[in-house]
Design a protein around this motif. Sequence first.
Motif, PDB file in Angstrom:
ATOM      1  N   GLN A  37       0.824  -1.203   0.000  1.00  0.00           N
ATOM      2  CA  GLN A  37       0.000   0.000   0.000  1.00  0.00           C
ATOM      3  C   GLN A  37       0.862   1.258   0.000  1.00  0.00           C
ATOM      4  O   GLN A  37       0.554   2.234  -0.695  1.00  0.00           O
ATOM      5  N   ILE A  38       1.942   1.243   0.773  1.00  0.00           N
ATOM      6  CA  ILE A  38       2.830   2.405   0.816  1.00  0.00           C
ATOM      7  C   ILE A  38       3.516   2.605  -0.531  1.00  0.00           C
ATOM      8  O   ILE A  38       3.621   3.732  -1.037  1.00  0.00           O
ATOM      9  N   GLU A  39       3.970   1.521  -1.123  1.00  0.00           N
ATOM     10  CA  GLU A  39       4.638   1.619  -2.429  1.00  0.00           C
ATOM     11  C   GLU A  39       3.682   2.124  -3.501  1.00  0.00           C
ATOM     12  O   GLU A  39       4.051   2.955  -4.332  1.00  0.00           O
ATOM     13  N   LEU A  40       2.419   1.616  -3.456  1.00  0.00           N
ATOM     14  CA  LEU A  40       1.433   2.096  -4.429  1.00  0.00           C
ATOM     15  C   LEU A  40       1.099   3.558  -4.176  1.00  0.00           C
ATOM     16  O   LEU A  40       0.961   4.348  -5.117  1.00  0.00           O
ATOM     17  N   GLY A  41       1.003   3.942  -2.893  1.00  0.00           N
ATOM     18  CA  GLY A  41       0.761   5.337  -2.569  1.00  0.00           C
ATOM     19  C   GLY A  41       1.870   6.242  -3.095  1.00  0.00           C
ATOM     20  O   GLY A  41       1.608   7.333  -3.611  1.00  0.00           O
ATOM     21  N   LEU A  42       3.116   5.785  -2.969  1.00  0.00           N
ATOM     22  CA  LEU A  42       4.250   6.550  -3.480  1.00  0.00           C
ATOM     23  C   LEU A  42       4.178   6.677  -4.994  1.00  0.00           C
ATOM     24  O   LEU A  42       4.398   7.766  -5.561  1.00  0.00           O
ATOM     25  N   GLU A  43       3.825   5.572  -5.648  1.00  0.00           N
ATOM     26  CA  GLU A  43       3.717   5.590  -7.109  1.00  0.00           C
ATOM     27  C   GLU A  43       2.627   6.565  -7.560  1.00  0.00           C
ATOM     28  O   GLU A  43       2.831   7.366  -8.492  1.00  0.00           O
ATOM     29  N   LEU A  44       1.477   6.518  -6.893  1.00  0.00           N
ATOM     30  CA  LEU A  44       0.378   7.424  -7.243  1.00  0.00           C
ATOM     31  C   LEU A  44       0.745   8.879  -6.957  1.00  0.00           C
ATOM     32  O   LEU A  44       0.384   9.782  -7.714  1.00  0.00           O
ATOM     33  N   TYR A  45       1.466   9.097  -5.878  1.00  0.00           N
ATOM     34  CA  TYR A  45       1.910  10.452  -5.547  1.00  0.00           C
ATOM     35  C   TYR A  45       2.825  11.000  -6.643  1.00  0.00           C
ATOM     36  O   TYR A  45       2.690  12.163  -7.070  1.00  0.00           O
ATOM     37  N   GLN A  46       3.758  10.177  -7.088  1.00  0.00           N
ATOM     38  CA  GLN A  46       4.683  10.622  -8.132  1.00  0.00           C
ATOM     39  C   GLN A  46       3.959  10.889  -9.446  1.00  0.00           C
ATOM     40  O   GLN A  46       4.415  11.693 -10.260  1.00  0.00           O
ATOM     41  N   GLU A  47       2.810  10.222  -9.631  1.00  0.00           N
ATOM     42  CA  GLU A  47       1.997  10.457 -10.833  1.00  0.00           C
ATOM     43  C   GLU A  47       1.007  11.595 -10.614  1.00  0.00           C
ATOM     44  O   GLU A  47       0.156  11.852 -11.453  1.00  0.00           O
ATOM     45  N   GLN A  48       1.126  12.264  -9.457  1.00  0.00           N
ATOM     46  CA  GLN A  48       0.279  13.395  -9.088  1.00  0.00           C
ATOM     47  C   GLN A  48      -1.191  13.018  -8.958  1.00  0.00           C
ATOM     48  O   GLN A  48      -2.080  13.878  -9.076  1.00  0.00           O
ATOM     49  N   GLU A  49      -1.465  11.747  -8.674  1.00  0.00           N
ATOM     50  CA  GLU A  49      -2.827  11.305  -8.371  1.00  0.00           C
ATOM     51  C   GLU A  49      -2.980  11.346  -6.849  1.00  0.00           C
ATOM     52  O   GLU A  49      -2.992  10.331  -6.164  1.00  0.00           O
ATOM     53  N   TYR A  50      -3.125  12.540  -6.329  1.00  0.00           N
ATOM     54  CA  TYR A  50      -3.004  12.747  -4.895  1.00  0.00           C
ATOM     55  C   TYR A  50      -4.146  12.110  -4.097  1.00  0.00           C
ATOM     56  O   TYR A  50      -3.936  11.574  -3.019  1.00  0.00           O
ATOM     57  N   GLY A  51      -5.362  12.195  -4.623  1.00  0.00           N
ATOM     58  CA  GLY A  51      -6.482  11.593  -3.915  1.00  0.00           C
ATOM     59  C   GLY A  51      -6.314  10.096  -3.744  1.00  0.00           C
ATOM     60  O   GLY A  51      -6.526   9.548  -2.648  1.00  0.00           O
TER      61      GLY A  51
END
Length: 215
Positions: A37-51
């Motif tokens: 979950q943390i790794e996916l959250g980091l990936e989404l953050y880097q893609e600017q999918e903040y929500g």
Amino acid sequence: MTLTTILPAHRFKAAVLASVLFFPAAQSVLADEVVEQIELGLELYQEQEYGAAITELEFAIEDMRKMMSNLIAQTFPDAPEGWTAHEATSGSAGGGAAAMFGAGGTSLERAYQQDNGNGQLTASMMLDSPLIQSMGAMFNNPAMIAMQPNMERIRLGREAAVLKWEPERSRAEVTLLLDGRIMMQVKGENLESQDVAVDLMRDWDLAAVREQSAR
């Protein structure tokens, strides 16, 4: 960009510890899910999918809370001689400790039954509830304690607790406020004396409570 720029330092530390601690089977599976979950959250953050990133990290934090609760549950005292202890459970659903102390925070409780009698004990713990601070005002005020019927301040090693004993109702209540953020309580019914409730609180491993609930 590092993981600690997304999660506060204490939560990042908890995530790392959670991945190596715990019951070997179930806890390791949960720890793996947290890492994912943390790794996916980091990936989404880097893609600017903040929500979506926030959602994944919130799931990770909730799972870490469960892991912390399981560790804290291991600190509950064993059953006194002549008593049987049940498994510690979470009170977050609104019953038990959560009902006593109000919403918010982490709550756990463990029930004890007298083997050859009707005695019942319940040990409960609440961490980081908004109400703990307000309740702590009474525990630090001797005059307020003295005004309460059947209530007195007692010593448990270096800690101070409040004992309420109602002999006419065979009920006891021992409450300990630890470090200003942890409320611990033992309540008993159908008791011959307050001693069994006081001794159960005395047997609680406070050092382990502090260690497992550290932040």
